[in-house]
Design a protein around this motif. Sequence first.
Motif, PDB file in Angstrom:
ATOM      1  N   ILE A 172      37.505  23.253  42.320  1.00 51.69           N
ATOM      2  CA  ILE A 172      38.889  22.887  41.998  1.00 51.69           C
ATOM      3  C   ILE A 172      39.801  23.117  43.201  1.00 51.69           C
ATOM      4  CG2 ILE A 172      40.880  23.497  40.586  1.00 51.69           C
ATOM      5  CD1 ILE A 172      38.833  21.849  39.096  1.00 51.69           C
ATOM      6  N   LYS A 173      39.577  24.214  43.916  1.00 53.29           N
ATOM      7  CA  LYS A 173      40.394  24.536  45.097  1.00 53.29           C
ATOM      8  C   LYS A 173      40.281  23.420  46.143  1.00 53.29           C
ATOM      9  CE  LYS A 173      41.333  28.652  47.940  1.00 53.29           C
ATOM     10  NZ  LYS A 173      42.123  28.016  48.930  1.00 53.29           N
ATOM     11  N   GLU A 174      39.053  22.992  46.379  1.00 49.88           N
ATOM     12  CA  GLU A 174      38.815  21.930  47.360  1.00 49.88           C
ATOM     13  C   GLU A 174      39.421  20.604  46.872  1.00 49.88           C
ATOM     14  OE1 GLU A 174      37.282  20.948  51.122  1.00 49.88           O
ATOM     15  OE2 GLU A 174      37.345  22.877  50.098  1.00 49.88           O
ATOM     16  N   LEU A 175      39.318  20.364  45.585  1.00 46.88           N
ATOM     17  CA  LEU A 175      39.837  19.121  45.010  1.00 46.88           C
ATOM     18  C   LEU A 175      41.367  19.078  45.082  1.00 46.88           C
ATOM     19  CD1 LEU A 175      38.396  16.693  43.625  1.00 46.88           C
ATOM     20  CD2 LEU A 175      38.968  17.753  41.433  1.00 46.88           C
ATOM     21  N   PHE A 215      41.612  27.354  36.271  1.00 45.88           N
ATOM     22  CA  PHE A 215      41.572  27.443  37.729  1.00 45.88           C
ATOM     23  C   PHE A 215      42.454  26.367  38.362  1.00 45.88           C
ATOM     24  CE2 PHE A 215      37.092  29.401  37.400  1.00 45.88           C
ATOM     25  CZ  PHE A 215      37.629  30.674  37.359  1.00 45.88           C
ATOM     26  N   TYR A 216      42.439  25.186  37.758  1.00 47.37           N
ATOM     27  CA  TYR A 216      43.294  24.098  38.263  1.00 47.37           C
ATOM     28  C   TYR A 216      44.759  24.524  38.259  1.00 47.37           C
ATOM     29  CZ  TYR A 216      45.861  19.684  38.264  1.00 47.37           C
ATOM     30  OH  TYR A 216      46.759  18.681  38.544  1.00 47.37           O
ATOM     31  N   MET A 217      45.207  25.118  37.144  1.00 48.91           N
ATOM     32  CA  MET A 217      46.604  25.541  37.051  1.00 48.91           C
ATOM     33  C   MET A 217      46.895  26.753  37.918  1.00 48.91           C
ATOM     34  SD  MET A 217      48.179  23.323  35.414  1.00 48.91           S
ATOM     35  CE  MET A 217      49.703  24.257  35.623  1.00 48.91           C
ATOM     36  N   LEU A 218      45.942  27.684  38.016  1.00 43.48           N
ATOM     37  CA  LEU A 218      46.135  28.852  38.893  1.00 43.48           C
ATOM     38  C   LEU A 218      46.368  28.420  40.335  1.00 43.48           C
ATOM     39  CD1 LEU A 218      43.531  31.574  37.769  1.00 43.48           C
ATOM     40  CD2 LEU A 218      46.008  31.863  37.963  1.00 43.48           C
ATOM     41  N   ILE A 219      45.575  27.474  40.797  1.00 41.44           N
ATOM     42  CA  ILE A 219      45.685  27.000  42.175  1.00 41.44           C
ATOM     43  C   ILE A 219      46.944  26.161  42.359  1.00 41.44           C
ATOM     44  CG2 ILE A 219      44.590  25.518  43.914  1.00 41.44           C
ATOM     45  CD1 ILE A 219      41.877  26.490  42.678  1.00 41.44           C
TER      46      ILE A 219
END
Length: 433
Positions: A172-175, A215-219
């Motif tokens: 997710i971070k990379e995306l 994780f998407y929202m955290l990032i």
Amino acid sequence: MGYLFLTIIILTIIAYYLNGEELIAPSFLFSVAFLVASFFALLNGEKWGYNLNNSTYFVIVFGILEFIIISYIIRTIFRTHPNGINKANTDHTVFINNRKLIYVEIIQFIFVFVIIWEVKKVTGQSDITKAVNMLNYSANGFIGMSYELPTYAKLMQNFNFAVGIFGEYLFIKELVENRKFKIIFFIEVLFALSGSLLSGSRGGTLIAIVSLLVFYMLIQQKRIDWNPRKNLISILLIIIIATIVLFLFKQTTTWVGRGEETRSSFDYISIYMGAEIKNLDLFINNGMFPIKTELFGQQTFVTIYDFLIKHLNYPAQTYNLVLPFQSVNGYGLGNVYTVFYPWLYDFGYSGILFLTLIMASISEIIYEISIKSSQNIAPYIRLFYGGTVAPCIVFSFFSNRFFEAMNIITIIVTIVIYWFINHFLVKEINKNE
């Protein structure tokens, strides 16, 4: 049912704005979970009955309200801290050693084959779908036979899932940050999504899906340019993913050896997404609680007692949760009762007050620490919140996942794996050097 649904809508809106429009704040997740469940319960009102015991209404409403209040108090304390909340981590650059990750993934594939071999060996079944179904039925006490994987196989499962959660975060971070779809990270996503199927359960798959979204929202929230107005896109994304998952959920019964499901898709989904509230209502209507046993909080702290009995020779017999199947008006409702059932079972109404306090406090503290954390490419506390705490909150409408997740050994092993994988795969170079 209608009054309950409307009340929870109001509480969810309150939680949304009290949390600064953060979609993954604990109290908002808790409210949304019961909002969805009450919606499905309302849709089935004609079959199950629209009437709801006043006590059931107040247990759910005041449980949610208390969760929101406790979370807001703790949030306020953290947000007034002079360090504030870091929106971006710009003091170091991190590189992933892809070759080492490939080595890890080869080991994970080997673990999968070993686990499959052990599942077949333990159950005596050559068909893996039948084998995992028997393993799951045994774990839930649905059959008299006792089947259990050896400790080393369970550790392999824990390793694959923990590394999978780690990989989800990196994927997710990379995306999000680089707009890149990294296959090597996506393989870990697949490990996380499929891991629990070898135990005959789909719960781990659902947890992995929730973790991806968290994780998407955290990032996203960590980015300097994050704006709550972007939540509309996130909400639409969540709705689309949830719709797809619900549409496919009935078909997944064959994956874990449960055979073809004869009920309609709507009826099948409703049992998992709304019947919990009706089951809780039936339990409260009986008025047979709290139920005193020789073990304090027997149903609430089942995982803790399991650890004490198996590893510290606690003088008690191993036991299963008391979850009788329910039906109303000729319709089967399953045997799940929301997070509030074991609390009422063990402690009565006072259990709602004290255990909501504990759950809300722990959840909010971990969340506040996780959004400030920036150590390592995948901070342990973020992985723990997204991979364990947040999913447990989301599934509170279903069962007591939060306290059931308090397996001391599993938590320690998971944290150790997060630490190991961070240090094994990551090379960090400070920009100032």
